[in-house]
Design an enzyme around this catalytic site. Structure first.
Site, PDB file in Angstrom:
ATOM      1  CE  LYS A   1      -5.235 -10.012  -8.944  1.00 29.33           C
ATOM      2  NZ  LYS A   1      -4.446 -10.242  -7.737  1.00 29.33           N
ATOM      3  CB  SER A   2     -12.090 -10.060  -6.565  1.00 26.93           C
ATOM      4  OG  SER A   2     -11.120  -9.200  -6.022  1.00 26.93           O
ATOM      5  CB  THR A   3      -9.228  -6.658 -10.053  1.00 26.00           C
ATOM      6  OG1 THR A   3      -8.627  -6.470  -8.773  1.00 26.00           O
ATOM      7  CG2 THR A   3      -9.151  -5.372 -10.853  1.00 26.00           C
ATOM      8  CE1 TYR A   4      -8.826  -7.643 -16.360  1.00 29.38           C
ATOM      9  CE2 TYR A   4      -7.336  -8.702 -14.820  1.00 29.38           C
ATOM     10  CZ  TYR A   4      -7.548  -7.874 -15.906  1.00 29.38           C
ATOM     11  OH  TYR A   4      -6.483  -7.277 -16.536  1.00 29.38           O
TER      12      TYR A   4
ATOM     13  CD  GLU B   1     -13.206 -18.853 -21.419  1.00 29.85           C
ATOM     14  OE1 GLU B   1     -14.063 -18.178 -22.024  1.00 29.85           O
ATOM     15  OE2 GLU B   1     -13.379 -19.280 -20.273  1.00 29.85           O
TER      16      GLU B   1
ATOM     17  CE1 TYR C   1      -3.001 -33.530 -18.449  1.00 25.90           C
ATOM     18  CE2 TYR C   1      -0.790 -33.000 -19.200  1.00 25.90           C
ATOM     19  CZ  TYR C   1      -2.155 -32.996 -19.400  1.00 25.90           C
ATOM     20  OH  TYR C   1      -2.676 -32.463 -20.552  1.00 25.90           O
TER      21      TYR C   1
END
Length: 191
Positions: free
Chosen positions: A112-115, A138, A173
């Site tokens: 997210k751009s906030t982080y 991570e 997978y």
């Protein structure tokens, strides 16, 4: 492959258990009316939340970081509503949500751009067709200052890409017995 919309995400979560727990809309405030980093369904993605369990990297034991022989002593366990990541270090966490990815879908995770605007980068490998589990996250703190991550709030966005009906993968997978299939909790490297 085409990216899937909020309508498709809601249908797959509600009728097929693709995301549990699932939030059909965008949540921006907690019950007390305080602003959150948003989570839930967006126009073309799903914003996941971080669970309150973290593994913060430490060099206290001076071990070598080796993905083939990873030493669990490289981390300190933190349980709580927030986690402080030391400068130029990283932490592992997991999503609150459990995912069940359909055979004809590939899911990509973006931070997210906030982080990101605070120098905190989220890294996750793609969620492959028929993978299921909690997503291990991570967080890299690229700054020279401590950084805070909030549990129970949005940290990353999942984008869902569906293949054409005549181009579904031959081997999923699940078919190849992937080593992270069904993972629960924060999962360390496996070989």
């Amino acid at each position: 492959m085409s990216i899937k919309s909020d309508r498709w995400i809601r249908k797959m979560a509600e009728e097929h258990g693709m995301i549990e727990p699932f939030e059909a809309g965008q949540v921006r405030f907690n019950d007390a009316g305080e602003r959150l980093v948003s989570y839930g369904t967006s126009s073309y993605g799903y914003d996941v939340r971080c669970a309150p369990e973290f593994k913060v990297f430490t060099n206290v034991h001076s071990v070598i970081v080796d993905p083939k022989n990873f030493d669990e002593k490289s981390f300190i366990d933190v349980i709580g509503d927030e986690c402080i990541i030391p400068p130029n270090s990283f932490a592992l966490a997991r999503t609150m949500e459990y995912f069940r990815i359909p055979r004809d879908v590939l899911t990509i995770c973006l931070g997210k751009s906030t982080y990101a605007r605070c120098g905190i980068i989220v890294n996750v490998t793609p969620l492959e067709p028929e993978w299921e589990g909690h997503v291990t996250l991570e967080f890299s703190n690229t700054t020279n200052l401590p950084a805070r991550i909030y549990a129970g709030e949005g940290v990353a966005q999942m984008l869902f890409f569906q293949s054409d009906a005549d181009d579904v993968c031959e081997t999923s997978y699940k078919d190849r017995g992937g080593k992270y299939q069904g993972q629960r909790g924060v999962t360390l490297p496996r070989t």
